[in-house]
Design a protein around this motif. Structure first.
Motif, mmCIF file in Angstrom:
data_model
loop_
_atom_site.group_PDB
_atom_site.id
_atom_site.type_symbol
_atom_site.label_atom_id
_atom_site.label_comp_id
_atom_site.label_asym_id
_atom_site.label_seq_id
_atom_site.Cartn_x
_atom_site.Cartn_y
_atom_site.Cartn_z
ATOM 1 N N GLN A 56 0.834 -1.206 0.000
ATOM 2 C CA GLN A 56 0.000 0.000 0.000
ATOM 3 C C GLN A 56 0.871 1.258 0.000
ATOM 4 O O GLN A 56 0.644 2.180 -0.781
ATOM 5 N N LEU A 57 1.866 1.278 0.882
ATOM 6 C CA LEU A 57 2.683 2.494 0.974
ATOM 7 C C LEU A 57 3.579 2.664 -0.245
ATOM 8 O O LEU A 57 3.667 3.754 -0.801
ATOM 9 N N SER A 60 1.467 3.772 -3.151
ATOM 10 C CA SER A 60 0.961 5.127 -2.909
ATOM 11 C C SER A 60 2.042 6.170 -3.158
ATOM 12 O O SER A 60 1.812 7.181 -3.825
ATOM 13 N N GLU A 61 3.224 5.892 -2.623
ATOM 14 C CA GLU A 61 4.322 6.848 -2.743
ATOM 15 C C GLU A 61 4.721 7.036 -4.207
ATOM 16 O O GLU A 61 4.954 8.154 -4.671
ATOM 17 N N LEU A 63 2.832 6.483 -6.946
ATOM 18 C CA LEU A 63 1.777 7.182 -7.690
ATOM 19 C C LEU A 63 1.765 8.671 -7.335
ATOM 20 O O LEU A 63 1.604 9.527 -8.204
ATOM 21 N N PHE A 64 1.941 8.966 -6.052
ATOM 22 C CA PHE A 64 1.955 10.355 -5.573
ATOM 23 C C PHE A 64 3.033 11.157 -6.297
ATOM 24 O O PHE A 64 2.815 12.295 -6.695
ATOM 25 N N GLU A 65 4.200 10.543 -6.470
ATOM 26 C CA GLU A 65 5.316 11.251 -7.121
ATOM 27 C C GLU A 65 5.185 11.272 -8.638
ATOM 28 O O GLU A 65 5.488 12.263 -9.284
ATOM 29 N N LEU A 75 -6.062 8.981 -7.887
ATOM 30 C CA LEU A 75 -4.953 8.244 -7.278
ATOM 31 C C LEU A 75 -5.490 7.019 -6.546
ATOM 32 O O LEU A 75 -4.955 5.922 -6.667
ATOM 33 N N SER A 76 -6.583 7.211 -5.799
ATOM 34 C CA SER A 76 -7.148 6.111 -5.018
ATOM 35 C C SER A 76 -7.656 4.992 -5.925
ATOM 36 O O SER A 76 -7.461 3.811 -5.627
ATOM 37 N N ARG A 79 -4.636 3.166 -7.323
ATOM 38 C CA ARG A 79 -4.034 2.309 -6.298
ATOM 39 C C ARG A 79 -4.876 1.056 -6.071
ATOM 40 O O ARG A 79 -4.342 -0.043 -5.971
ATOM 41 N N ARG B 46 -4.600 15.056 -1.548
ATOM 42 C CA ARG B 46 -3.523 14.238 -2.131
ATOM 43 C C ARG B 46 -2.528 13.787 -1.049
ATOM 44 O O ARG B 46 -2.090 12.640 -1.013
ATOM 45 N N PHE B 49 -3.899 11.068 1.084
ATOM 46 C CA PHE B 49 -3.804 9.777 0.391
ATOM 47 C C PHE B 49 -2.498 9.074 0.770
ATOM 48 O O PHE B 49 -2.474 7.875 1.057
ATOM 49 N N LEU B 50 -1.426 9.853 0.809
ATOM 50 C CA LEU B 50 -0.122 9.295 1.177
ATOM 51 C C LEU B 50 -0.060 8.986 2.674
ATOM 52 O O LEU B 50 0.377 7.899 3.077
ATOM 53 N N ALA B 53 -1.561 5.713 3.932
ATOM 54 C CA ALA B 53 -0.735 4.515 3.694
ATOM 55 C C ALA B 53 0.464 4.475 4.638
ATOM 56 O O ALA B 53 0.886 3.395 5.070
ATOM 57 N N VAL B 54 1.009 5.642 4.971
ATOM 58 C CA VAL B 54 2.131 5.701 5.919
ATOM 59 C C VAL B 54 1.678 5.178 7.284
ATOM 60 O O VAL B 54 2.359 4.365 7.920
ATOM 61 N N LEU B 57 1.215 1.327 7.374
ATOM 62 C CA LEU B 57 2.448 0.552 7.484
ATOM 63 C C LEU B 57 3.093 0.700 8.863
ATOM 64 O O LEU B 57 3.502 -0.288 9.464
#
Lengths: 230, 230
Positions: A56-57, A60-61, A63-65, A75-76, A79, B46, B49-50, B53-54, B57
């Motif tokens: 998940q992380l 997410s990271e 896609l975010f970047e 984005l969701s 993911r 946005r 969203f990140l 996930a952080v 984890l």
């Protein structure tokens, strides 16, 4: 140690396992543990719990970047399409993980080895083991080989609007004239193929083809984004 | 920069912000952005969203390590209780995050500032900003201050069976005799308080009290686990 697993990970992914027990756990189903009570084995569920959150992380990271202009809703959805049973079971098959699962006899007979839900679990459990054994960086390297290329291969194109993405990307710091033009039209009426070009401020930035002008424009925008990002 | 936010983070959490923009984004609601179109602001979705996930984890990893004998089902239930709107909105209030949210006038009037769903979003967005600005380690330090102590404070005790956990912990490498004894019984019939002790191989490892023997045993087991882990 499960026969052949360490060798496969070394050959196919240049991963050298430190703690074999973690990977044995990740590839062992509860039905196998129940059939071998004396061996005091562990099955994959706990390590899958961790691997799920790691995926998940990492996704997410990334896609975010990669999509700095994409709103949260998209984005969701992206993911969710990447981190799901269907995708993970395909990744597991592609990595031949199905060949290494330790299953009880009943489950083996029921063909559990090819069941998408089990393959998905094993993929997550493998990620959990990899995270504990090798750390975050190696997990990200692995995902960059196995998962992220699918974005460029078009697996998730139905969720991406490349034209909007290109526009938002080019116009984030102000106006930028974007234009699409037909380069060529080929083939008979019932199988027409259009080639389109996209220009930013008059400069060619991408080309693409498709069976409709709209589809060709999407491909041109996708190509342009790829060129810009390189 | 949102007034007072950097100072509060410095004073209360010893966090020195590098990139103010990330935290401005994390504390800004879409309604505020819509009311200030010229400022080209970003709102929190946005980055939330990140952050989501952080949190998933970090909490997963902590639970996985802290409860090495807890099966996956219980880990998942515990994580779901910790990573949810109710918990996150309480954490946000405790950190006074509600005071720094930038809201549009309509939302302000509707008392959105105290709405659990918004407080939860802001908490996740803050975690996302913290992760991008300071990295994983600082996020974990923050969660160790704000989130994990709630496990010892009993917020999630209804999901934990301390007696089973203690037993599994002590017997993981083989047999270990565990015994519970009443130390004292006090108070009138309708308000009886029991104090129980728990022994491992005859050695006192924890004490606890409660209005029933069962409750007192749970508290003694919890205390024993705490002593063992220290």
């Amino acid at each position: 140690m499960i026969i052949g697993l360490a060798k496969m990970l070394h050959n196919d992914f240049q991963i050298d396992i430190k703690n074999n027990d973690l990977f044995d756990e990740a590839f062992t189903h509860a039905s196998y543990v129940n059939e071998h009570p004396k061996e005091k084995l562990k099955y994959y569920e706990r390590i899958e719990f961790l691997g799920d959150a790691v995926m998940q992380l990492c996704v997410s990271e990334y896609l975010f970047e990669r999509y700095p202009m994409l709103p949260e809703g998209k984005l969701s959805r992206l993911r969710a399409a990447m981190v799901c049973e269907e995708s993970f079971s395909r990744f597991a098959k592609e990595c031949h993980f199905d060949e290494y699962i330790r299953l009880g006899k009943g489950e083996e007979k029921a063909n559990a080895r090819q069941r998408p839900s089990l393959l998905c679990d094993i993929f997550e459990a493998f990620i959990g083991a990899l995270y504990l054994d090798q750390g975050r960086k190696v997990v990200i390297q692995f995902i960059h080989k196995v998962v992220f290329p699918k974005l460029d291969m078009g697996w998730f194109d139905h969720l991406l609007d490349h034209k909007t993405e290109l526009q938002e990307y080019l116009q984030q710091d102000g106006d930028c004239a974007i234009q699409y033009d037909v380069l060529s039209t080929e083939g008979p009426d019932n199988d027409r193929v259009y080639q389109m070009a996209v220009y930013a401020e008059g400069k060619l930035i991408g080309k693409g083809s498709g069976h409709s002008k709209k589809a060709a424009e999407q491909m041109a925008a996708k190509q342009a984004l790829k060129n810009i990002r390189q």
